[in-house]
Write a protein that holds these residues in place. Sequence first.
Motif, PDB file in Angstrom:
ATOM      1  N   GLU A 123     -30.804  15.781  50.960  1.00  0.00           N
ATOM      2  CA  GLU A 123     -30.936  14.328  51.117  1.00  0.00           C
ATOM      3  C   GLU A 123     -29.853  13.791  52.052  1.00  0.00           C
ATOM      4  O   GLU A 123     -30.121  12.990  52.943  1.00  0.00           O
ATOM      5  N   ASP A 124     -28.619  14.249  51.842  1.00  0.00           N
ATOM      6  CA  ASP A 124     -27.507  13.822  52.702  1.00  0.00           C
ATOM      7  C   ASP A 124     -27.744  14.251  54.147  1.00  0.00           C
ATOM      8  O   ASP A 124     -27.488  13.481  55.084  1.00  0.00           O
TER       9      ASP A 124
ATOM     10  N   LEU B 160     -30.572  14.811  55.641  1.00  0.00           N
ATOM     11  CA  LEU B 160     -31.644  14.014  56.234  1.00  0.00           C
ATOM     12  C   LEU B 160     -31.146  12.618  56.604  1.00  0.00           C
ATOM     13  O   LEU B 160     -31.485  12.091  57.667  1.00  0.00           O
ATOM     14  N   GLN B 161     -30.323  12.028  55.754  1.00  0.00           N
ATOM     15  CA  GLN B 161     -29.768  10.714  56.069  1.00  0.00           C
ATOM     16  C   GLN B 161     -28.902  10.789  57.340  1.00  0.00           C
ATOM     17  O   GLN B 161     -28.993   9.924  58.220  1.00  0.00           O
ATOM     18  N   ASP B 162     -28.058  11.829  57.425  1.00  0.00           N
ATOM     19  CA  ASP B 162     -27.228  12.010  58.619  1.00  0.00           C
ATOM     20  C   ASP B 162     -28.098  12.228  59.858  1.00  0.00           C
ATOM     21  O   ASP B 162     -27.818  11.694  60.935  1.00  0.00           O
ATOM     22  N   ALA B 163     -29.157  13.028  59.693  1.00  0.00           N
ATOM     23  CA  ALA B 163     -30.058  13.299  60.817  1.00  0.00           C
ATOM     24  C   ALA B 163     -30.728  12.001  61.284  1.00  0.00           C
ATOM     25  O   ALA B 163     -30.875  11.771  62.492  1.00  0.00           O
ATOM     26  N   PHE B 164     -31.115  11.140  60.338  1.00  0.00           N
ATOM     27  CA  PHE B 164     -31.737   9.883  60.722  1.00  0.00           C
ATOM     28  C   PHE B 164     -30.750   8.994  61.482  1.00  0.00           C
ATOM     29  O   PHE B 164     -31.127   8.337  62.453  1.00  0.00           O
ATOM     30  N   CYS B 165     -29.492   9.004  61.064  1.00  0.00           N
ATOM     31  CA  CYS B 165     -28.477   8.220  61.789  1.00  0.00           C
ATOM     32  C   CYS B 165     -28.352   8.716  63.230  1.00  0.00           C
ATOM     33  O   CYS B 165     -28.229   7.923  64.164  1.00  0.00           O
ATOM     34  N   ARG B 166     -28.388  10.035  63.389  1.00  0.00           N
ATOM     35  CA  ARG B 166     -28.312  10.597  64.746  1.00  0.00           C
ATOM     36  C   ARG B 166     -29.549  10.242  65.554  1.00  0.00           C
ATOM     37  O   ARG B 166     -29.452   9.931  66.742  1.00  0.00           O
TER      38      ARG B 166
ATOM     39  N   ASN C 253     -29.900  21.960  60.748  1.00  0.00           N
ATOM     40  CA  ASN C 253     -28.600  22.318  61.317  1.00  0.00           C
ATOM     41  C   ASN C 253     -27.440  21.739  60.505  1.00  0.00           C
ATOM     42  O   ASN C 253     -26.427  22.409  60.287  1.00  0.00           O
ATOM     43  N   ILE C 254     -27.577  20.513  60.068  1.00  0.00           N
ATOM     44  CA  ILE C 254     -26.535  19.885  59.260  1.00  0.00           C
ATOM     45  C   ILE C 254     -26.366  20.636  57.948  1.00  0.00           C
ATOM     46  O   ILE C 254     -25.242  20.904  57.507  1.00  0.00           O
ATOM     47  N   THR C 255     -27.481  20.999  57.311  1.00  0.00           N
ATOM     48  CA  THR C 255     -27.423  21.746  56.049  1.00  0.00           C
ATOM     49  C   THR C 255     -26.758  23.096  56.246  1.00  0.00           C
ATOM     50  O   THR C 255     -25.895  23.501  55.459  1.00  0.00           O
ATOM     51  N   VAL C 256     -27.132  23.805  57.295  1.00  0.00           N
ATOM     52  CA  VAL C 256     -26.533  25.116  57.584  1.00  0.00           C
ATOM     53  C   VAL C 256     -25.041  24.967  57.877  1.00  0.00           C
ATOM     54  O   VAL C 256     -24.218  25.731  57.358  1.00  0.00           O
ATOM     55  N   ASP C 257     -24.678  23.987  58.684  1.00  0.00           N
ATOM     56  CA  ASP C 257     -23.263  23.768  59.006  1.00  0.00           C
ATOM     57  C   ASP C 257     -22.451  23.435  57.756  1.00  0.00           C
ATOM     58  O   ASP C 257     -21.339  23.936  57.581  1.00  0.00           O
TER      59      ASP C 257
END
Length: 160
Positions: free
Chosen positions: A26-27, A29-35, A59-63
Amino acid sequence: MEREFFILAFRNVRRRLMARHSDDDEDALQDAFCRLWTRRDDFSSQGEAEGFLTVAARNITVDTHRHRQAHPETDIENANKYTSDDDEASSKKEQILEIKSLIRTYLSPRDREILVHRDHDGWEFDEIASHYQISEANARMIVSRSRKTIREIYLKRQKL
């Protein structure tokens, strides 16, 4: 609304991700939407937006996962797992809490956010630069100066 497809893309990707729902997903996806939103002029269709969201969230989840594996002792969220029975663990928890306090006290809100995105969330410098609309060199300098400031204050307090 002219760019309604951004919301539809978000909902579609969120629906797919919720099959294996976790707070990290969820976090991410929220970060991805901001980007996505900061680059909204680069997309002209819902498909492009969904593709970007899917890849960015992955990518955010993997990082985040890689960062937690590489830095388990600095994961601030895990500070509460230590028990007071173990002196070493208790000492480590106190250090983490003191460092968190120093970060809140001595860094500006923007610098604090940038440091947390880099050290806790595992963002790359290009992601920080894009998100805050600064150069990569500036992002590196902010992180470096923030770390130096906190380190110097922490060490000075340890000598007292």
